[in-house]
Design a protein around this motif. Structure first.
Motif, PDB file in Angstrom:
ATOM      1  N   ALA A  19      -9.642 -13.227 -32.524  1.00  0.00           N
ATOM      2  CA  ALA A  19      -9.533 -11.910 -33.149  1.00  0.00           C
ATOM      3  C   ALA A  19     -10.760 -11.063 -32.857  1.00  0.00           C
ATOM      4  O   ALA A  19     -10.650  -9.859 -32.580  1.00  0.00           O
ATOM      5  N   LEU A  20     -11.930 -11.673 -32.910  1.00  0.00           N
ATOM      6  CA  LEU A  20     -13.160 -10.923 -32.641  1.00  0.00           C
ATOM      7  C   LEU A  20     -13.262 -10.514 -31.174  1.00  0.00           C
ATOM      8  O   LEU A  20     -13.782  -9.440 -30.857  1.00  0.00           O
ATOM      9  N   THR A  21     -12.757 -11.351 -30.289  1.00  0.00           N
ATOM     10  CA  THR A  21     -12.731 -10.981 -28.866  1.00  0.00           C
ATOM     11  C   THR A  21     -11.859  -9.752 -28.658  1.00  0.00           C
ATOM     12  O   THR A  21     -12.235  -8.810 -27.943  1.00  0.00           O
ATOM     13  N   ARG A  22     -10.682  -9.736 -29.294  1.00  0.00           N
ATOM     14  CA  ARG A  22      -9.807  -8.563 -29.194  1.00  0.00           C
ATOM     15  C   ARG A  22     -10.437  -7.354 -29.867  1.00  0.00           C
ATOM     16  O   ARG A  22     -10.347  -6.229 -29.356  1.00  0.00           O
ATOM     17  N   PHE A  23     -11.078  -7.566 -31.010  1.00  0.00           N
ATOM     18  CA  PHE A  23     -11.760  -6.476 -31.712  1.00  0.00           C
ATOM     19  C   PHE A  23     -12.835  -5.850 -30.827  1.00  0.00           C
ATOM     20  O   PHE A  23     -12.944  -4.622 -30.729  1.00  0.00           O
ATOM     21  N   ARG A  24     -13.618  -6.680 -30.189  1.00  0.00           N
ATOM     22  CA  ARG A  24     -14.688  -6.178 -29.329  1.00  0.00           C
ATOM     23  C   ARG A  24     -14.127  -5.359 -28.173  1.00  0.00           C
ATOM     24  O   ARG A  24     -14.702  -4.341 -27.783  1.00  0.00           O
ATOM     25  N   ARG A  25     -12.983  -5.768 -27.670  1.00  0.00           N
ATOM     26  CA  ARG A  25     -12.370  -5.075 -26.536  1.00  0.00           C
ATOM     27  C   ARG A  25     -11.662  -3.787 -26.960  1.00  0.00           C
ATOM     28  O   ARG A  25     -11.708  -2.789 -26.247  1.00  0.00           O
ATOM     29  N   GLN A  26     -11.057  -3.789 -28.148  1.00  0.00           N
ATOM     30  CA  GLN A  26     -10.174  -2.694 -28.534  1.00  0.00           C
ATOM     31  C   GLN A  26     -10.767  -1.718 -29.551  1.00  0.00           C
ATOM     32  O   GLN A  26     -10.335  -0.562 -29.601  1.00  0.00           O
ATOM     33  N   ASN A  27     -11.716  -2.162 -30.377  1.00  0.00           N
ATOM     34  CA  ASN A  27     -12.070  -1.374 -31.561  1.00  0.00           C
ATOM     35  C   ASN A  27     -13.525  -0.938 -31.666  1.00  0.00           C
ATOM     36  O   ASN A  27     -13.868  -0.210 -32.601  1.00  0.00           O
ATOM     37  N   VAL A  28     -14.394  -1.396 -30.785  1.00  0.00           N
ATOM     38  CA  VAL A  28     -15.820  -1.091 -30.934  1.00  0.00           C
ATOM     39  C   VAL A  28     -16.079   0.413 -30.842  1.00  0.00           C
ATOM     40  O   VAL A  28     -16.844   0.973 -31.627  1.00  0.00           O
ATOM     41  N   GLU A  29     -15.432   1.083 -29.896  1.00  0.00           N
ATOM     42  CA  GLU A  29     -15.657   2.523 -29.768  1.00  0.00           C
ATOM     43  C   GLU A  29     -15.187   3.265 -31.019  1.00  0.00           C
ATOM     44  O   GLU A  29     -15.822   4.233 -31.453  1.00  0.00           O
ATOM     45  N   ALA A  33     -17.491   5.524 -33.558  1.00  0.00           N
ATOM     46  CA  ALA A  33     -17.178   6.916 -33.880  1.00  0.00           C
ATOM     47  C   ALA A  33     -17.107   7.139 -35.383  1.00  0.00           C
ATOM     48  O   ALA A  33     -17.540   8.186 -35.888  1.00  0.00           O
ATOM     49  N   TRP A  34     -16.585   6.170 -36.107  1.00  0.00           N
ATOM     50  CA  TRP A  34     -16.534   6.294 -37.570  1.00  0.00           C
ATOM     51  C   TRP A  34     -17.946   6.340 -38.158  1.00  0.00           C
ATOM     52  O   TRP A  34     -18.225   7.123 -39.065  1.00  0.00           O
ATOM     53  N   GLY A  35     -18.824   5.490 -37.666  1.00  0.00           N
ATOM     54  CA  GLY A  35     -20.208   5.513 -38.147  1.00  0.00           C
ATOM     55  C   GLY A  35     -20.880   6.834 -37.879  1.00  0.00           C
ATOM     56  O   GLY A  35     -21.601   7.382 -38.736  1.00  0.00           O
ATOM     57  N   GLU A  36     -20.649   7.392 -36.690  1.00  0.00           N
ATOM     58  CA  GLU A  36     -21.217   8.692 -36.360  1.00  0.00           C
ATOM     59  C   GLU A  36     -20.642   9.790 -37.252  1.00  0.00           C
ATOM     60  O   GLU A  36     -21.357  10.709 -37.666  1.00  0.00           O
TER      61      GLU A  36
END
Length: 210
Positions: A19-29, A33-36
């Motif tokens: 799940a974390l591998t997919r998260f890193r690939r799909q959701n990091v950007e 953006a949410w943090g910004e």
């Protein structure tokens, strides 16, 4: 430890790693953006509201605690409210209006245009969170959902959704916690980046005139 217990632990760890591998690939950007975005809202009087049920309530409260307190480095306190933690309010609304309204009515009370509403759900199907999303969008809040796999009603109801591609609720919640920490990290880092003052000042001017 029995072979069955050992195998169960191994399967859990493997599920989380995938799940974390997919998260890193799909959701990091997206989480960046949410943090910004939060860095352009909270320092100028904006507020974050958060809610969830059960374990997701704990994750939502974890997020608000990091913002009101601190994540890693010293910084000012920012306004963030975990709606489920208002026990007298939750029980009063549940008693008078029904459990489906326990978050929506608080969003109507506390939310202002430009604020951010974060809703966490492993299934993405909780009626009280769907009602909160609808109320938030109608009131001009930015609604973000953290859910399990697409498609689900909450992801559809939100302005933006971070959907964890995993089967088990535990793995989804554990990945949501990673997302919460990364959101806080990106928020803090954006506040300290050279040029962030002009970025957040422009957003604040927009909020005052919108």
């Amino acid at each position: 430890m029995s072979d069955y217990a050992r195998d169960s632990v191994q399967r859990h760890c493997q599920s989380l790693q995938e799940a974390l591998t997919r998260f890193r690939r799909q959701n990091v950007e997206q989480v960046t953006a949410w943090g910004e975005h939060l860095a352009a809202v909270l320092p100028f009087g904006g507020r974050l509201l958060a809610a969830g049920n059960g374990g997701s309530a704990a994750q939502a409260q974890h997020l608000t605690a990091e913002l009101v307190g601190r994540y890693q480095q010293e910084r000012p306190a920012y306004s963030a409210i975990a709606l489920h933690a208002e026990t007298s309010t939750v029980t009063a609304i549940g008693n008078d209006y029904g459990y489906q309204e326990v978050f929506a009515r608080q969003v109507a009370a506390h939310g202002r245009p430009g604020d951010v509403l974060v809703l966490l759900s492993t299934s993405g199907r909780s009626p009280n969170l769907l009602a909160a999303a609808r109320t938030g969008r109608a009131a001009g809040l930015r609604v973000w959902a953290l859910t399990g796999p697409r498609p689900n009603p909450l992801a559809h109801a939100a302005d933006e959704a971070l959907c964890v591609d995993a089967d088990g609720a535990a793995t989804i919640q554990e990945t949501h916690l990673v997302a919460v920490h990364l959101l806080c990290e990106c928020f803090d880092e954006t506040l300290t980046v050279p040029g962030a003052d002009s970025f957040t000042s422009a957003s604040a001017a927009h909020r005052r005139t919108s």
